[in-house]
Design a protein around this motif. Sequence first.
Motif, PDB file in Angstrom:
ATOM      1  N   ALA A  77       0.847  -1.196   0.000  1.00  0.00           N
ATOM      2  CA  ALA A  77       0.000   0.000   0.000  1.00  0.00           C
ATOM      3  C   ALA A  77       0.878   1.241   0.000  1.00  0.00           C
ATOM      4  O   ALA A  77       2.064   1.180   0.360  1.00  0.00           O
ATOM      5  CB  ALA A  77      -0.910   0.004   1.229  1.00  0.00           C
ATOM      6  N   ALA A  79       0.981   5.208   1.408  1.00  0.00           N
ATOM      7  CA  ALA A  79       0.410   6.249   2.266  1.00  0.00           C
ATOM      8  C   ALA A  79       1.057   7.578   1.925  1.00  0.00           C
ATOM      9  O   ALA A  79       2.280   7.662   1.757  1.00  0.00           O
ATOM     10  CB  ALA A  79       0.656   5.905   3.740  1.00  0.00           C
ATOM     11  N   VAL A 129      -3.455   6.120   3.873  1.00  0.00           N
ATOM     12  CA  VAL A 129      -3.234   5.237   2.727  1.00  0.00           C
ATOM     13  C   VAL A 129      -4.137   5.695   1.584  1.00  0.00           C
ATOM     14  O   VAL A 129      -5.353   5.839   1.759  1.00  0.00           O
ATOM     15  CB  VAL A 129      -3.513   3.767   3.101  1.00  0.00           C
ATOM     16  N   VAL A 136      -5.219  -5.695   0.759  1.00  0.00           N
ATOM     17  CA  VAL A 136      -5.164  -4.862   1.971  1.00  0.00           C
ATOM     18  C   VAL A 136      -6.007  -3.583   1.803  1.00  0.00           C
ATOM     19  O   VAL A 136      -5.696  -2.542   2.400  1.00  0.00           O
ATOM     20  CB  VAL A 136      -3.714  -4.510   2.408  1.00  0.00           C
ATOM     21  N   ILE A 139      -7.130  -0.929   4.578  1.00  0.00           N
ATOM     22  CA  ILE A 139      -6.364   0.136   5.244  1.00  0.00           C
ATOM     23  C   ILE A 139      -6.432   1.477   4.500  1.00  0.00           C
ATOM     24  O   ILE A 139      -5.874   2.468   4.963  1.00  0.00           O
ATOM     25  CB  ILE A 139      -4.888  -0.261   5.523  1.00  0.00           C
ATOM     26  N   MET A 144      -1.601   5.886   8.906  1.00  0.00           N
ATOM     27  CA  MET A 144      -0.645   4.890   9.392  1.00  0.00           C
ATOM     28  C   MET A 144       0.226   5.424  10.530  1.00  0.00           C
ATOM     29  O   MET A 144       0.847   4.653  11.240  1.00  0.00           O
ATOM     30  CB  MET A 144       0.220   4.383   8.229  1.00  0.00           C
ATOM     31  N   ASP A 150       3.467   1.076  13.123  1.00  0.00           N
ATOM     32  CA  ASP A 150       3.556   1.690  11.793  1.00  0.00           C
ATOM     33  C   ASP A 150       4.229   3.060  11.869  1.00  0.00           C
ATOM     34  O   ASP A 150       5.042   3.408  11.008  1.00  0.00           O
ATOM     35  CB  ASP A 150       2.154   1.834  11.182  1.00  0.00           C
ATOM     36  N   ILE A 154       7.595   4.364   9.935  1.00  0.00           N
ATOM     37  CA  ILE A 154       7.558   5.505   9.025  1.00  0.00           C
ATOM     38  C   ILE A 154       8.661   6.505   9.384  1.00  0.00           C
ATOM     39  O   ILE A 154       9.411   6.967   8.515  1.00  0.00           O
ATOM     40  CB  ILE A 154       6.155   6.158   9.074  1.00  0.00           C
ATOM     41  N   PHE A 169       3.771  -7.631  15.162  1.00  0.00           N
ATOM     42  CA  PHE A 169       2.564  -7.164  15.863  1.00  0.00           C
ATOM     43  C   PHE A 169       1.340  -7.662  15.105  1.00  0.00           C
ATOM     44  O   PHE A 169       1.451  -8.156  13.988  1.00  0.00           O
ATOM     45  CB  PHE A 169       2.556  -5.630  16.010  1.00  0.00           C
ATOM     46  N   LEU A 171      -1.495  -7.579  12.836  1.00  0.00           N
ATOM     47  CA  LEU A 171      -1.935  -6.724  11.739  1.00  0.00           C
ATOM     48  C   LEU A 171      -3.454  -6.610  11.741  1.00  0.00           C
ATOM     49  O   LEU A 171      -4.143  -7.485  12.248  1.00  0.00           O
ATOM     50  CB  LEU A 171      -1.473  -7.311  10.402  1.00  0.00           C
ATOM     51  N   LEU A 172      -3.957  -5.531  11.123  1.00  0.00           N
ATOM     52  CA  LEU A 172      -5.398  -5.348  11.011  1.00  0.00           C
ATOM     53  C   LEU A 172      -5.990  -6.466  10.160  1.00  0.00           C
ATOM     54  O   LEU A 172      -5.382  -6.884   9.171  1.00  0.00           O
ATOM     55  CB  LEU A 172      -5.696  -3.987  10.381  1.00  0.00           C
ATOM     56  N   VAL A 180       5.665  -5.274   9.147  1.00  0.00           N
ATOM     57  CA  VAL A 180       5.487  -4.327   8.042  1.00  0.00           C
ATOM     58  C   VAL A 180       6.866  -3.831   7.614  1.00  0.00           C
ATOM     59  O   VAL A 180       7.724  -3.532   8.451  1.00  0.00           O
ATOM     60  CB  VAL A 180       4.582  -3.145   8.464  1.00  0.00           C
ATOM     61  N   THR A 182       8.733  -0.847   5.363  1.00  0.00           N
ATOM     62  CA  THR A 182       8.432   0.494   4.838  1.00  0.00           C
ATOM     63  C   THR A 182       9.630   1.111   4.121  1.00  0.00           C
ATOM     64  O   THR A 182      10.753   1.042   4.627  1.00  0.00           O
ATOM     65  CB  THR A 182       8.010   1.442   5.989  1.00  0.00           C
ATOM     66  N   TYR A 206       4.971   7.016   1.873  1.00  0.00           N
ATOM     67  CA  TYR A 206       5.544   5.780   2.409  1.00  0.00           C
ATOM     68  C   TYR A 206       4.943   4.584   1.705  1.00  0.00           C
ATOM     69  O   TYR A 206       3.723   4.418   1.670  1.00  0.00           O
ATOM     70  CB  TYR A 206       5.255   5.685   3.914  1.00  0.00           C
ATOM     71  N   GLY A 208       4.580   0.667   1.763  1.00  0.00           N
ATOM     72  CA  GLY A 208       4.740  -0.398   2.764  1.00  0.00           C
ATOM     73  C   GLY A 208       4.183  -1.720   2.303  1.00  0.00           C
ATOM     74  O   GLY A 208       3.276  -1.790   1.467  1.00  0.00           O
ATOM     75  N   SER A 210       2.980  -5.616   3.970  1.00  0.00           N
ATOM     76  CA  SER A 210       2.754  -6.380   5.189  1.00  0.00           C
ATOM     77  C   SER A 210       3.025  -7.860   4.923  1.00  0.00           C
ATOM     78  O   SER A 210       2.764  -8.372   3.841  1.00  0.00           O
ATOM     79  CB  SER A 210       1.334  -6.163   5.696  1.00  0.00           C
TER      80      SER A 210
HETATM   81  N1  WA2 Z   1      -0.483  -2.833   6.246  1.00  0.00           N
HETATM   82  C1  WA2 Z   1      -1.382  -3.853   6.360  1.00  0.00           C
HETATM   83  N2  WA2 Z   1      -1.967  -4.214   7.505  1.00  0.00           N
HETATM   84  C2  WA2 Z   1      -1.629  -3.532   8.617  1.00  0.00           C
HETATM   85  C3  WA2 Z   1      -0.723  -2.470   8.571  1.00  0.00           C
HETATM   86  C4  WA2 Z   1      -0.137  -2.123   7.340  1.00  0.00           C
HETATM   87  N3  WA2 Z   1       0.768  -1.112   7.245  1.00  0.00           N
HETATM   88  N4  WA2 Z   1      -0.609  -1.982   9.844  1.00  0.00           N
HETATM   89  C5  WA2 Z   1      -1.443  -2.725  10.619  1.00  0.00           C
HETATM   90  N5  WA2 Z   1      -2.076  -3.653   9.898  1.00  0.00           N
HETATM   91  C6  WA2 Z   1       1.400   1.769   3.982  1.00  0.00           C
HETATM   92  O1  WA2 Z   1       4.433   2.038   6.062  1.00  0.00           O
HETATM   93  C7  WA2 Z   1       3.409   2.433   5.218  1.00  0.00           C
HETATM   94  C8  WA2 Z   1       1.283  -0.636   5.996  1.00  0.00           C
HETATM   95  C9  WA2 Z   1       1.924   0.717   6.198  1.00  0.00           C
HETATM   96  C10 WA2 Z   1       2.485   1.298   4.913  1.00  0.00           C
END
Ligand code: WA2
Length: 281
Positions: A77, A79, A129, A136, A139, A144, A150, A154, A169, A171-172, A180, A182, A206, A208, A210
């Motif tokens: 993704a 951001a 994002v 994903v 998000i 972030m 996160d 960053i 950790f 993740l969502l 993650v 980055t 950024y 990133g 996951s």
């Molecule tokens: N991506 C997917 N699931 C997540 C998450 C994440 N971060 N954080 C918590 N659950 C767009 O560093 C920039 C991705 C963060 C990037």
Amino acid sequence: LNNEIAFRRTETLASMCDERARMLQDQFNVSMNHVHALAILVSTFHHGKQPSAIDQKTFGEYTERTSFERPLTSGVAYALRVLHSERKQFEKQHGWTIKKMENEDQTLVQDCNPENLDPSPLQDEYAPVIFSQETVSHIVSIDMMSGKDDRENILRARASGKGVLTSPFKLLKSNHLGVVLTFAVYSTHLPPNATPEQRINATVGYLGASYDVPSLVEKLLHQLASKQTIVVNVYDTTNKSAPIKMYGGDVIDTGLLQISNLDFGDPARKHEMQCRFKQKP
Ligand code: WA2
């Protein structure tokens, strides 16, 4: 003779473990290089062109079609860096508000439907994002910088110019521990020896990725058909006195233990693979 057999067993375990650790490390390294290349793609075709040649549809298609290049990742993704002074304009342009990763009501956090999330409270800057791989898409619109892991990633990515990794950790929308990766995207070509301050000032976003570590390591080990023989655990050992298990079940002592080093390319993080025979000799 017994000594000879014991020695062979030790050697076998060591070479099996080293092989698996190297495979995991190599696949991680390959996908890290491709995530780096994606950061350059966004820099070139989103920030480097007026108007931008990338929108969510292009990003979604391109990242899905090139996902074979990023083994072990569950999604990528992008951001954008948004200063508070730019927030109103940004939200109007996108037609949504910047969301906070965690609600006051913790029950909604895992649910994480962006519709149910609270708007981000006032901050100096945000990292919502704007583009995501379909895997994903949950998000999109989330700031972030509003999640501790996160956010730290960053800040470290943009000051260093390197690919950086979080601690494991949850993740969502995942029930597992993940990490993650980055890379910061900069507005201008920076000299390789740019200072952290120059880097921070030139940061525009950024990129990133996951990694859902348990399911991805599982997939990797499955290809090797050794699951009858050895048991594998992967740890984040950055804090030597409090290792974090990223992969594997409860440890059963069967005598021999082989520890193989894992280098995931971020010198600030340490990882290792621990292997044991399933059965006692
Ligand atoms: N991506 C997917 N699931 C997540 C998450 C994440 N971060 N954080 C918590 N659950 C767009 O560093 C920039 C991705 C963060 C990037």
